[in-house]
Design an enzyme around this catalytic site. Structure first.
Site, short mmCIF file in Angstrom:
data_model
loop_
_atom_site.label_atom_id
_atom_site.label_comp_id
_atom_site.label_asym_id
_atom_site.label_seq_id
_atom_site.Cartn_x
_atom_site.Cartn_y
_atom_site.Cartn_z
N GLU A 139 -3.20 -4.38 -3.33
CA GLU A 139 -3.56 -5.20 -4.63
C GLU A 139 -3.46 -4.40 -5.99
OE1 GLU A 139 -5.02 -4.42 -1.72
OE2 GLU A 139 -6.38 -6.21 -1.09
N ASN B 185 0.76 -1.11 0.02
CA ASN B 185 0.13 -0.05 0.02
C ASN B 185 1.00 1.19 0.18
OD1 ASN B 185 0.50 -0.87 2.70
ND2 ASN B 185 -1.17 0.26 3.54
N CYS C 255 -10.58 -2.52 -4.81
CA CYS C 255 -9.55 -3.70 -5.21
C CYS C 255 -10.45 -4.85 -5.79
CB CYS C 255 -8.70 -4.23 -4.11
SG CYS C 255 -7.75 -2.56 -3.59
N1 THU Z 1 -5.16 -1.70 2.45
C1 THU Z 1 -4.59 -2.39 1.31
O1 THU Z 1 -3.55 -2.11 0.89
N2 THU Z 1 -5.26 -3.63 1.13
C2 THU Z 1 -6.42 -4.07 1.74
O2 THU Z 1 -6.77 -4.97 1.34
C3 THU Z 1 -6.84 -3.46 2.56
C4 THU Z 1 -6.43 -2.20 2.98
C5 THU Z 1 -4.47 -0.60 2.73
C6 THU Z 1 -4.92 0.96 2.61
C7 THU Z 1 -4.49 1.77 3.52
O3 THU Z 1 -3.39 2.23 3.42
C8 THU Z 1 -4.63 0.79 4.77
O4 THU Z 1 -4.53 -0.42 4.31
C9 THU Z 1 -5.50 0.93 5.95
O5 THU Z 1 -6.84 0.90 5.18
#
Ligand code: THU
Length: 130
Positions: free
Chosen positions: A55, A42, A89
């Protein structure tokens, strides 16, 4: 489907998460039909709304490398219950027909069909009955 290499790549990518706001680190890794693995973490933004989930970062890396067909994606986070991808996603994974999704924490793995996580992802869209 042999998930181990994909799960390892996802944990490795998670180490590179840029998440100064939520402090919640996520990794993802996609397996292309050609056997190549594309990872993402992320990437947050001060605006919050411009944050990219792991993702979608993995999808972007794969598409930029010319790969658009996949066998599955592994998503990892250090949570009590395996993490579940957000709706945005799911829709982006559906765009590329990623069939299988493995959700992982340190202790376990849950495997889903994307069609169970997001039923009828594209039904009727752009179909104007003309
Ligand atoms: N996040 C992801 O990268 N993937 C997920 O499946 C759920 C959430 C990230 C987004 C944000 O940076 C942090 O997790 C909190 O939501």
């Amino acid at each position: 489907m042999h998930w181990d290499a994909l799960v390892d790549a996802a944990w490795e990518a998670r180490d590179r998460a840029y998440a100064p706001y939520s402090k919640f680190h996520v990794g993802a890794a996609l397996l292309g039909v050609d056997g190549r693995i594309f990872a993402g973490c992320n990437v947050e933004n001060l605006s919050y709304g411009l944050t990219n989930c792991a993702e979608r970062v993995a999808i972007g890396a794969a598409v930029a490398a010319g790969v658009t067909r996949f066998l599955g994606v592994a998503v990892v986070a250090d949570t009590a219950v395996p993490i579940s991808p957000c709706g945005a996603c799911r829709q982006v994974l559906a765009e590329f027909g990623v069939p299988k999704v493995l959700l992982c924490n340190r202790d376990g793995r849950l495997e889903f069909a994307l069609s169970d996580l997001l039923p009828r992802a594209s039904a009727g869209i752009l179909d104007r009955g003309e």
